[in-house]
Design an enzyme around this catalytic site. Structure first.
Site, mmCIF file in Angstrom:
data_model
loop_
_atom_site.group_PDB
_atom_site.id
_atom_site.type_symbol
_atom_site.label_atom_id
_atom_site.label_comp_id
_atom_site.label_asym_id
_atom_site.label_seq_id
_atom_site.Cartn_x
_atom_site.Cartn_y
_atom_site.Cartn_z
ATOM 1 C CE LYS A 42 -15.579 -109.558 37.816
ATOM 2 N NZ LYS A 42 -14.743 -110.673 37.339
ATOM 3 N NE ARG A 140 -11.755 -117.053 38.549
ATOM 4 C CZ ARG A 140 -11.911 -115.749 38.351
ATOM 5 N NH1 ARG A 140 -11.578 -114.887 39.279
ATOM 6 N NH2 ARG A 140 -12.401 -115.281 37.221
ATOM 7 C CG HIS A 180 -10.384 -114.901 33.668
ATOM 8 N ND1 HIS A 180 -10.692 -113.691 33.086
ATOM 9 C CD2 HIS A 180 -10.156 -114.640 34.984
ATOM 10 C CE1 HIS A 180 -10.652 -112.737 34.021
ATOM 11 N NE2 HIS A 180 -10.323 -113.297 35.166
ATOM 12 N NE ARG A 236 -14.226 -112.906 29.882
ATOM 13 C CZ ARG A 236 -13.229 -113.731 29.509
ATOM 14 N NH1 ARG A 236 -13.246 -114.301 28.333
ATOM 15 N NH2 ARG A 236 -12.236 -113.988 30.339
ATOM 16 C CE1 TYR A 281 -15.461 -98.229 70.858
ATOM 17 C CE2 TYR A 281 -15.338 -98.106 68.463
ATOM 18 C CZ TYR A 281 -16.091 -98.137 69.632
ATOM 19 O OH TYR A 281 -17.451 -98.088 69.569
ATOM 20 C CB CYS A 328 -15.507 -96.348 64.766
ATOM 21 S SG CYS A 328 -14.440 -95.478 65.928
ATOM 22 C CG ASP A 330 -21.550 -96.808 62.229
ATOM 23 O OD1 ASP A 330 -21.823 -97.479 61.217
ATOM 24 O OD2 ASP A 330 -21.793 -97.198 63.397
HETATM 25 C C1 LIG Z 1 -13.925 -110.253 36.341
HETATM 26 C C2 LIG Z 1 -13.794 -110.917 35.032
HETATM 27 C C3 LIG Z 1 -13.484 -110.167 33.890
HETATM 28 C C4 LIG Z 1 -13.117 -108.700 33.950
HETATM 29 O O1 LIG Z 1 -11.848 -108.575 34.541
HETATM 30 P P1 LIG Z 1 -11.153 -107.135 34.737
HETATM 31 O O2 LIG Z 1 -9.813 -107.441 35.264
HETATM 32 O O3 LIG Z 1 -12.016 -106.420 35.725
HETATM 33 O O4 LIG Z 1 -11.159 -106.488 33.406
HETATM 34 C C5 LIG Z 1 -13.495 -110.824 32.675
HETATM 35 N N1 LIG Z 1 -13.753 -112.155 32.605
HETATM 36 C C6 LIG Z 1 -14.019 -112.898 33.671
HETATM 37 C C7 LIG Z 1 -14.293 -114.349 33.521
HETATM 38 C C8 LIG Z 1 -14.055 -112.314 34.927
HETATM 39 O O5 LIG Z 1 -14.318 -113.065 36.009
#
Ligand SMILES: *Cc1c(COP(=O)(O)O)cnc(C)c1O
Length: 394
Positions: A42, A140, A180, A236, A281, A328, A330
């Site tokens: 992602k 979440r 998660h 994951r 700046y 800045c 850039d």
């Molecule tokens: C981002 C995410 C992961 C991976 O998490 P890491 O901490 O980057 O390994 C796995 N599962 C879900 C649902 C996530 O949102």
């Protein structure tokens, strides 16, 4: 990838694909051989380039891919990836035709949302692949199963019927069910173990009711590294694929990770200045003595955050040099008075190694009061990614 017009980029991120390959093999090394490995790519693989990271991960043991948004999954499909892809984030049920067209599996986490997907899929006469997400204490996305307090129940009783109702909706095929972790990266695993217990209790009771998922999964990178009991049917990992530990509290010995990203630029101009010379700046920096100031073509529009003004350091000729004055949009200035012979065109390392010195993402994160994830994921699109260990097929 630099555009053909930009053969000599002023700033570039070097992405070491061999490091990503190595990190993926580390994942494989610590998970059971029958546990599937979903590479989470992602957010453009946390800034590393989703296509290249995905290809490298699949060549080094990953079985499938995970993305945050449907658009990320579509981009992978359009580049030819044929492995299963799970959208971990929300998608508007009205986009069901795209999910089906691109054969993406969708995370479902709420009865109302589930009915929306079911209606859409039925109207098209098709079946949408899905994974049911359970909130066991992350707070979440997810069907809420976490008990409100230290309640004696393993999970909220209503979660059971809600999960059964969702899973039995027509037009949806639930291959998996997952949760998660909120704190798998803490030294104290009490909360993570509580989440896992909650999840496993729900899975067990759903099975008693005749609902069984092919894949139950929970482990992010921290789970992969520190909680073997969370590996289940699939893991994951995201951040560890890019060579970064999810926190300083996880066991750094359990896996050996190699950071894949370096960020580099070149000195645009060098000035010999006298005491009192002011920089950038707001004139927040004034030289106390004669020195040399290097101007670099990197700024907050590249993802080099303004909060690093007069705080961070970069590496020049293998020596640390302080950022002086404000970053800045850039451009950014360094005091290189202590480094002899710096001239325009010299390479500067913003993130990564140079000689004996290194500037890890964690160091910048500490200065920002943030985490390594944000440092790499925050690298903007305009910074070309250069792949240093290209595949034979390019
Ligand atoms: C981002 C995410 C992961 C991976 O998490 P890491 O901490 O980057 O390994 C796995 N599962 C879900 C649902 C996530 O949102």
């Amino acid at each position: 990838m630099s555009s053909p017009l930009e053969q000599n980029p002023l700033i570039w991120a070097e992405i070491d694909l061999q490091a990503i390959g190595h990190n993926c093999r580390e994942v494989k090394r610590v998970i059971p051989s029958n546990t599937l490995f979903m590479a989470v790519v992602k957010a453009n693989a946390c800034g590393h380039g989703a296509l290249e990271a995905a290809r490298t991960a699949l060549e080094n043991g990953a079985d499938r891919l995970g993305v945050a948004r449907m658009a990320e999954g579509i981009a992978l499909r359009q580049s030819g990836f044929q492995v299963p892809i799970l959208v971990l984030g929300p998608t508007d049920p009205a986009d069901t035709p795209s999910l089906l067209d691109y054969d993406l599996s969708q995370t479902i986490f709420d009865p109302e949302q589930a009915r929306g997907f079911s209606r859409q899929a039925l109207a098209l006469g098709k079946t949408l692949q899905a994974h049911l997400k359970i909130d066991t204490g992350m707070g979440r996305l997810g069907l809420v199963a976490a008990p409100d307090s230290e309640a004696p129940v393993p999970f909220k009783p209503e979660a059971l019927n809600q999960a059964l109702d969702i899973a039995r909706l027509p037009g949806l095929d639930f291959e998996g069910c997952y949760t998660h972790f909120a704190r798998a990266d803490s030294a104290d695993k009490t909360h993570a173990r509580g989440q896992l217990d909650c999840f496993l209790a729900l899975i067990r009771d759903l099975k008693k009711q005749g609902l069984e998922f092919k894949l139950s999964h929970a482990a992010n990178s921290a789970g992969v590294i520190d909680l073997p009991e969370s590996h289940l049917d699939m893991v994951r990992p995201g951040i560890m694929l890019y060579g970064l530990y999810p926190s300083k509290e996880v066991d750094q010995q359990a896996v050996s990770l190699k950071p894949a990203m370096s960020l580099k630029t070149r000195v645009a101009q060098i000035k010999k200045v006298g005491p009192g010379f002011v920089v950038s700046y707001g004139s927040t920096f004034a030289a106390r003595q004669a020195t040399s100031i290097a101007t670099l073509p990197v700024g907050y529009a590249d993802g080099y955050r303004r909060n690093l003004s007069s705080r961070a350091e970069m590496l020049v000729h293998g020596v640390r040099a302080p950022v002086v004055g404000r970053v800045c949009m850039d451009q950014t200035m360094l005091d290189v008075g202590h480094i002899p012979g710096v001239k325009a065109g010299d390479e500067v390392v913003i993130l990564g190694k140079q000689g004996e010195e290194s500037m890890p993402a964690e160091a910048l994160a500490d200065l920002l009061g943030s985490i390594n994830y944000e440092v790499v994921a925050g690298l903007m699109k305009r910074v070309p990614r250069v792949y240093t260990q290209l595949h034979p097929e390019g």
